[in-house]
Design a protein around this motif. Sequence first.
Motif, PDB file in Angstrom:
ATOM      1  N   HIS A   1       0.880  -1.161  -0.126  1.00 62.65           N
ATOM      2  CA  HIS A   1      -0.002   0.094   0.141  1.00 62.65           C
ATOM      3  C   HIS A   1       1.040   1.202   0.249  1.00 62.65           C
ATOM      4  O   HIS A   1       2.004   1.368   0.779  1.00 62.65           O
ATOM      5  CB  HIS A   1      -0.847   0.082   1.327  1.00 62.65           C
ATOM      6  CG  HIS A   1      -1.952   1.042   1.282  1.00 62.65           C
ATOM      7  ND1 HIS A   1      -1.680   2.156   1.759  1.00 62.65           N
ATOM      8  CD2 HIS A   1      -3.322   1.101   0.546  1.00 62.65           C
ATOM      9  CE1 HIS A   1      -2.751   3.071   1.559  1.00 62.65           C
ATOM     10  NE2 HIS A   1      -3.871   2.234   0.948  1.00 62.65           N
ATOM     11  N   PRO A   2       0.693   2.299  -0.710  1.00 58.24           N
ATOM     12  CA  PRO A   2       1.278   3.558  -0.919  1.00 58.24           C
ATOM     13  C   PRO A   2       1.817   3.966   0.543  1.00 58.24           C
ATOM     14  O   PRO A   2       2.838   4.636   0.689  1.00 58.24           O
ATOM     15  CB  PRO A   2       0.592   4.536  -1.614  1.00 58.24           C
ATOM     16  CG  PRO A   2      -0.523   3.586  -2.203  1.00 58.24           C
ATOM     17  CD  PRO A   2      -0.662   2.666  -1.594  1.00 58.24           C
ATOM     18  N   ARG A   3       0.706   4.024   1.549  1.00 59.71           N
ATOM     19  CA  ARG A   3       1.538   4.513   2.928  1.00 59.71           C
ATOM     20  C   ARG A   3       2.459   3.503   3.485  1.00 59.71           C
ATOM     21  O   ARG A   3       3.203   3.928   4.047  1.00 59.71           O
ATOM     22  CB  ARG A   3       0.043   4.304   3.791  1.00 59.71           C
ATOM     23  CG  ARG A   3       0.131   4.847   5.164  1.00 59.71           C
ATOM     24  CD  ARG A   3      -0.915   5.796   5.722  1.00 59.71           C
ATOM     25  NE  ARG A   3      -2.237   5.147   5.487  1.00 59.71           N
ATOM     26  CZ  ARG A   3      -2.841   4.874   6.557  1.00 59.71           C
ATOM     27  NH1 ARG A   3      -2.248   4.797   7.858  1.00 59.71           N
ATOM     28  NH2 ARG A   3      -4.113   4.080   6.428  1.00 59.71           N
ATOM     29  N   LYS A   4       2.429   2.189   3.181  1.00 62.88           N
ATOM     30  CA  LYS A   4       3.483   1.409   3.870  1.00 62.88           C
ATOM     31  C   LYS A   4       4.512   1.671   2.957  1.00 62.88           C
ATOM     32  O   LYS A   4       5.804   1.529   3.897  1.00 62.88           O
ATOM     33  CB  LYS A   4       2.886  -0.154   3.499  1.00 62.88           C
ATOM     34  CG  LYS A   4       3.682  -0.932   4.695  1.00 62.88           C
ATOM     35  CD  LYS A   4       3.125  -2.322   4.926  1.00 62.88           C
ATOM     36  CE  LYS A   4       2.172  -2.518   6.160  1.00 62.88           C
ATOM     37  NZ  LYS A   4       1.725  -3.761   6.115  1.00 62.88           N
TER      38      LYS A   4
ATOM     39  N   LEU B   1       5.814   4.307   1.636  1.00 66.42           N
ATOM     40  CA  LEU B   1       6.246   5.589   2.411  1.00 66.42           C
ATOM     41  C   LEU B   1       7.095   5.341   3.712  1.00 66.42           C
ATOM     42  O   LEU B   1       8.112   5.587   3.754  1.00 66.42           O
ATOM     43  CB  LEU B   1       5.040   6.397   2.497  1.00 66.42           C
ATOM     44  CG  LEU B   1       5.546   7.912   2.378  1.00 66.42           C
ATOM     45  CD1 LEU B   1       5.974   8.167   1.082  1.00 66.42           C
ATOM     46  CD2 LEU B   1       4.222   8.809   2.898  1.00 66.42           C
ATOM     47  N   SER B   2       6.397   4.465   4.532  1.00 68.44           N
ATOM     48  CA  SER B   2       6.999   4.409   5.715  1.00 68.44           C
ATOM     49  C   SER B   2       8.287   3.135   5.890  1.00 68.44           C
ATOM     50  O   SER B   2       9.365   3.463   6.219  1.00 68.44           O
ATOM     51  CB  SER B   2       6.244   3.861   6.930  1.00 68.44           C
ATOM     52  OG  SER B   2       5.487   2.517   6.513  1.00 68.44           O
ATOM     53  N   ARG B   3       8.015   2.284   4.745  1.00 67.43           N
ATOM     54  CA  ARG B   3       9.387   1.305   4.578  1.00 67.43           C
ATOM     55  C   ARG B   3      10.080   1.580   3.359  1.00 67.43           C
ATOM     56  O   ARG B   3      11.382   1.459   3.485  1.00 67.43           O
ATOM     57  CB  ARG B   3       8.826  -0.005   4.157  1.00 67.43           C
ATOM     58  CG  ARG B   3       8.008  -0.769   5.396  1.00 67.43           C
ATOM     59  CD  ARG B   3       8.494  -2.156   5.133  1.00 67.43           C
ATOM     60  NE  ARG B   3       7.507  -2.873   5.837  1.00 67.43           N
ATOM     61  CZ  ARG B   3       6.605  -3.890   5.412  1.00 67.43           C
ATOM     62  NH1 ARG B   3       6.634  -4.293   4.021  1.00 67.43           N
ATOM     63  NH2 ARG B   3       5.839  -4.642   6.150  1.00 67.43           N
ATOM     64  N   THR B   4      10.003   2.821   2.794  1.00 69.24           N
ATOM     65  CA  THR B   4      10.881   3.237   1.692  1.00 69.24           C
ATOM     66  C   THR B   4      10.885   2.252   0.544  1.00 69.24           C
ATOM     67  O   THR B   4      11.362   2.915  -0.597  1.00 69.24           O
ATOM     68  CB  THR B   4      11.993   3.811   2.042  1.00 69.24           C
ATOM     69  OG1 THR B   4      12.891   2.889   2.420  1.00 69.24           O
ATOM     70  CG2 THR B   4      12.074   5.000   3.337  1.00 69.24           C
TER      71      THR B   4
ATOM     72  N   LYS C   1      -5.041  -1.530  -2.784  1.00 72.76           N
ATOM     73  CA  LYS C   1      -5.992  -0.195  -2.470  1.00 72.76           C
ATOM     74  C   LYS C   1      -6.321  -0.302  -1.002  1.00 72.76           C
ATOM     75  O   LYS C   1      -7.109   0.883  -0.413  1.00 72.76           O
ATOM     76  CB  LYS C   1      -7.086  -0.308  -3.230  1.00 72.76           C
ATOM     77  CG  LYS C   1      -7.904  -1.634  -3.154  1.00 72.76           C
ATOM     78  CD  LYS C   1      -9.083  -1.404  -4.079  1.00 72.76           C
ATOM     79  CE  LYS C   1      -9.921  -2.701  -3.824  1.00 72.76           C
ATOM     80  NZ  LYS C   1     -11.273  -2.785  -4.708  1.00 72.76           N
TER      81      LYS C   1
ATOM     82  N   TYR D   1      -5.166  -0.675   3.108  1.00 66.75           N
ATOM     83  CA  TYR D   1      -4.301  -0.603   4.029  1.00 66.75           C
ATOM     84  C   TYR D   1      -4.448  -1.705   5.187  1.00 66.75           C
ATOM     85  O   TYR D   1      -5.565  -1.370   5.873  1.00 66.75           O
ATOM     86  CB  TYR D   1      -3.805   0.842   4.537  1.00 66.75           C
ATOM     87  CG  TYR D   1      -2.585   0.727   5.292  1.00 66.75           C
ATOM     88  CD1 TYR D   1      -1.181   0.955   4.891  1.00 66.75           C
ATOM     89  CD2 TYR D   1      -2.825   0.656   6.886  1.00 66.75           C
ATOM     90  CE1 TYR D   1      -0.405   1.042   6.039  1.00 66.75           C
ATOM     91  CE2 TYR D   1      -1.782   0.850   7.675  1.00 66.75           C
ATOM     92  CZ  TYR D   1      -0.544   0.802   7.389  1.00 66.75           C
ATOM     93  OH  TYR D   1       0.670   0.805   8.182  1.00 66.75           O
TER      94      TYR D   1
ATOM     95  N   LYS E   1      -3.093  -4.399   8.273  1.00 64.96           N
ATOM     96  CA  LYS E   1      -2.154  -4.539   9.206  1.00 64.96           C
ATOM     97  C   LYS E   1      -1.584  -6.043   8.889  1.00 64.96           C
ATOM     98  O   LYS E   1      -1.791  -6.642   8.059  1.00 64.96           O
ATOM     99  CB  LYS E   1      -2.497  -4.487  10.646  1.00 64.96           C
ATOM    100  CG  LYS E   1      -3.243  -3.281  10.904  1.00 64.96           C
ATOM    101  CD  LYS E   1      -2.794  -2.803  12.444  1.00 64.96           C
ATOM    102  CE  LYS E   1      -3.139  -1.535  12.903  1.00 64.96           C
ATOM    103  NZ  LYS E   1      -4.695  -1.261  13.175  1.00 64.96           N
TER     104      LYS E   1
END
Length: 234
Positions: free
Chosen positions: A122-125, A127-130, A157, A159, A161
Amino acid sequence: MQSVFNDIKSLFFRPLCPVCGRPMGEGDYFVCSKCRWEAPLTGFQNRVDNPVVQRFWGTVKVVNGCAFMYFVHNSGWRRLIHEFKYHGRWREAMMAGEWFGGELARSPLYGDVDLLVPIPLHPRKLLSRTYNQAEYLALGMGRSMGLKVDSHSVVRKVYNKSQALRPHHERWENVKDIFRVTHPERLSGRHILLVDDVLTTGATIGSCAEAIEQAVPDCRISIACFATAFDPLS
Ligand SMILES: [Zn+2]
């Protein structure tokens, strides 16, 4: 004098094997020759019928499927595979992919694959994992197989856990309908290889295959994971 200095330097500055931690030998690449030799390989890439393919029976139609090695707990390999994901070891993920891809290129079962598709984060993940470790695995595999990697035609699409602590039936529910195909035309009529690092229940990769199957009915799908548990059915 210079060569003695170089010998001493290479003794102290030789890269360490990421599996056993010992200095690598001359000519070793990615892992030391002992770890390469002793790696818990499955050989599934040369078998039409194997536990990974069986994992998807009754869910999605898979042309071929395999995992490269067994996921042995408390082993150096297990640590390294974990570090592909969480500790910035994307270079090693790529080198692991090169090794895996070399074996797939030698297998008669994967010769007509057109494209590699890593399971997206997911784009959010992301972003945090790079980075996405599956993408680096796929890039390494693509190098050895002479194939391109498509990281943009399928997106995650929803997010969700981590799957690790959920019971089996919940894992399948948890990932239902979480992927979307954004560019079906790029996958149409092709044989794609879905790539992921670890196969546990198969729920995530199965859900991704299902989304592709529905959006692109003429796309043929195979599956390649770097590691799997000894008994992926449990
Ligand atoms: Zn080693």
